[in-house]
Every structure is written in C-alpha cells, then in structure tokens.
Design a protein around this motif. Structure first.
Motif, PDB file in Angstrom:
ATOM      1  N   SER A  23      46.867  85.938 -25.601  1.00 53.42           N
ATOM      2  CA  SER A  23      46.130  85.034 -26.497  1.00 53.42           C
ATOM      3  C   SER A  23      46.887  84.821 -27.800  1.00 53.42           C
ATOM      4  O   SER A  23      46.918  83.713 -28.352  1.00 53.42           O
ATOM      5  N   ASP A  40      45.947  90.995 -22.359  1.00 54.13           N
ATOM      6  CA  ASP A  40      45.105  89.823 -22.644  1.00 54.13           C
ATOM      7  C   ASP A  40      45.196  89.416 -24.106  1.00 54.13           C
ATOM      8  O   ASP A  40      45.329  88.225 -24.425  1.00 54.13           O
ATOM      9  N   SER A  49      38.732  75.414 -20.526  1.00 59.21           N
ATOM     10  CA  SER A  49      38.803  76.825 -20.137  1.00 59.21           C
ATOM     11  C   SER A  49      39.803  77.056 -18.999  1.00 59.21           C
ATOM     12  O   SER A  49      40.539  78.040 -19.003  1.00 59.21           O
ATOM     13  N   ARG A  90      47.372  81.369 -20.340  1.00 61.59           N
ATOM     14  CA  ARG A  90      47.398  82.769 -20.773  1.00 61.59           C
ATOM     15  C   ARG A  90      47.751  83.717 -19.627  1.00 61.59           C
ATOM     16  O   ARG A  90      48.346  84.773 -19.869  1.00 61.59           O
ATOM     17  N   VAL A  91      47.421  83.329 -18.402  1.00 65.82           N
ATOM     18  CA  VAL A  91      47.881  84.123 -17.259  1.00 65.82           C
ATOM     19  C   VAL A  91      49.410  84.043 -17.161  1.00 65.82           C
ATOM     20  O   VAL A  91      50.089  85.054 -16.970  1.00 65.82           O
ATOM     21  N   ARG A 132      43.362  76.698 -20.430  1.00 65.30           N
ATOM     22  CA  ARG A 132      43.625  77.807 -21.354  1.00 65.30           C
ATOM     23  C   ARG A 132      43.871  79.103 -20.581  1.00 65.30           C
ATOM     24  O   ARG A 132      44.819  79.839 -20.859  1.00 65.30           O
ATOM     25  N   ASP A 133      43.025  79.362 -19.593  1.00 68.84           N
ATOM     26  CA  ASP A 133      43.181  80.593 -18.816  1.00 68.84           C
ATOM     27  C   ASP A 133      44.503  80.590 -18.044  1.00 68.84           C
ATOM     28  O   ASP A 133      45.176  81.622 -17.939  1.00 68.84           O
ATOM     29  N   THR A 134      44.881  79.428 -17.498  1.00 67.17           N
ATOM     30  CA  THR A 134      46.145  79.329 -16.754  1.00 67.17           C
ATOM     31  C   THR A 134      47.329  79.619 -17.671  1.00 67.17           C
ATOM     32  O   THR A 134      48.251  80.364 -17.309  1.00 67.17           O
TER      33      THR A 134
END
Length: 261
Positions: free
Chosen positions: A68, A64, A79, A86-87, A82-84
């Motif tokens: 980032s 994680d 969000s 970073r996944v 951003r989460d997509t």
C-alpha cells in the motif's frame, strides 16, 4: 582464442553451460561421499538461516502495508484495480527481497563461515591433487578485503534488486522475463562469491577474478544459475552450501585458474 588461457581454443558457450552445471553436481557428490565435511559446512549456513527466516517472516507479515505504501497512486482506483496493483506490488517487493537475500546469503555465509569453507576448499584441493600454499598476505588484510568485497556485492545486489522491483510492475514481462534475467544475474554473482576462496588462494584479486569469469561466461552461468535454482528450494541454500563450495573449488581449480601443479 580463450583470453584467459591463450593456448586454448575459444570454448563453446552451451557446452560450457552444461559443464558448469556438472561442477555443482560434482561438488554435491563430493560432500555426499564425505558426510562429515557436509555437516561441518552446515554450521555457518544454519546460523545465517535463522537470521534470514526472522527477516523474511517479518517482511511477509508487513507485505500488505508495504504494498500500500509503494502504490499511493492506486488509492482512488476501483477496488479490483487497486487490489490487483497491490498484489503485483507485493509480489515485486518479495521477489526483489528474495533476489537480494539469496545473493547476500552466500556472501554472509562465506563471511561468517570463512574458516569452515576455507578448510573444505583445502580438502577438496587435497583430494584433487594438492592445494596451493596460503598466500603471503596478513590476516587483517584478508579480512578487510572480504568485508570490502561483501559490501560492494551488497550495494550491487540492492541496485539490481531495485531495478527488478520496478520492472516487476511491467505487464507479462515483469512476471516472465524479469525472473529469468534475475536468475542469470544472481547466478553470475553466486559463482563470483563461491569461487573467490580458491581464486584468492592463488593470489587473484577481485578485478582479475571477474575478468576470468567474464572470459568463461558459459561455465560461470551454468554453475551459478544451477546453484541459484537449488538455493530457491526451501532449505536448499543451507543443505547445498557445502557442496556448492566444493563444486566452485573444482571449477576454479580446473577451469578458471588452471590446475595447481
């Protein structure tokens, strides 16, 4: 005509692809009939595995933070976006690390287990009709060559790993085409590593070995990609390593360098 064996007709790529897969099956069969040799070949693979498990576990726990770190541009995104991002970054990082790990696993295991796999390769050759004599090369020179070749492979693996990491961000292509290309690249280098024992015994240095692999692309990719897929199975690289060495020895003996007489 075959550029390595001029007297032979040019081989069929797809026929050789399946023949290459068959050499891995033959190698695994050889060790299955000789469980003592299989256990003997597990020792260096298990040593390297312990180091790898520790390294990959540490990477997984820090994935994680790493995702980032490589996606600072996504800090201001919503969000969901951003989460997509970073996944995807996390998958790309771990995928690239796994690609490099599999390539270097073989190189490190062969380096650590050189006496083990030399002995297995010799016994495979003996069972197939006789091993050629050891090359008249000082042990120190052989060690330096092995380290030099291992370092070169490490640099190449890291370079490809970086390329596949970047390409992993491409929509759709990064999750479909890139893994397939990575499997073929990995397969080629795995065959290069695993056949090096038998080919070096015949006095063939890296440049000549690579020339023979290029001239037999179907065999090279068939054997190597099949080995790569088996190595992706949990503990597959450890369990199948002795059989992969045996299969590569048969491949080198019968097709890449011609049978020893």
């Amino acid at each position: 005509m075959d550029p390595v064996h001029p007297g032979n007709p040019k081989p069929s790529f797809f026929r050789d692809l399946f023949t290459g897969i068959g050499y891995l099956v033959r190698g695994i069969g050889w060790t299955a009939r000789r469980p003592g040799q299989w256990l003997f070949g597990l020792i260096p693979a298990l040593i390297v595995l312990v180091v790898y498990v520790a390294a990959l576990t540490a990477l997984a726990f820090n994935l994680d933070d790493l995702a980032s770190w490589v996606t600072p541009f996504a800090d201001g995104w919503s969000s969901g976006a951003r989460d997509t991002a970073r996944v995807v970054a996390g998958i790309a990082i771990f995928g690239a690390a796994l690609f490099v790990a599999i390539l270097l696993f073989t190189a490190l295991t062969l380096l650590v287990g050189d006496p083990f796999y030399e002995k297995i390769a010799e016994r495979v050759e003996d069972s197939a009709g006789g091993a050629p004599p050891e090359p008249d090369v000082p042990l120190g020179v052989q060690i330096v060559r092995a380290i030099r070749d291992g370092l070169l492979l490490g640099v190449i693996a890291l370079a490809f790993g970086l390329v596949f990491f970047v390409c992993g961000f491409l929509p759709v292509v990064g999750q479909t085409v890139v893994p397939v290309v990575a499997a073929f690249v990995s397969g080629w280098f795995l065959t290069a590593e695993l056949t090096s024992i038998a080919l070096e015994r015949r006095g063939l240095l890296r440049r000549e070995r690579f020339a023979r692999l290029r001239a037999n692309r179907g065999l090279t990719l068939g054997f190597g990609v099949a080995t790569f897929v088996v190595f992706l199975i949990p503990l597959g690289a450890v369990v199948a390593m002795p059989g992969a060495v045996a299969g590569a020895t048969l491949l080198a003996r019968e097709r890449l360098a011609g049978p020893y007489r």
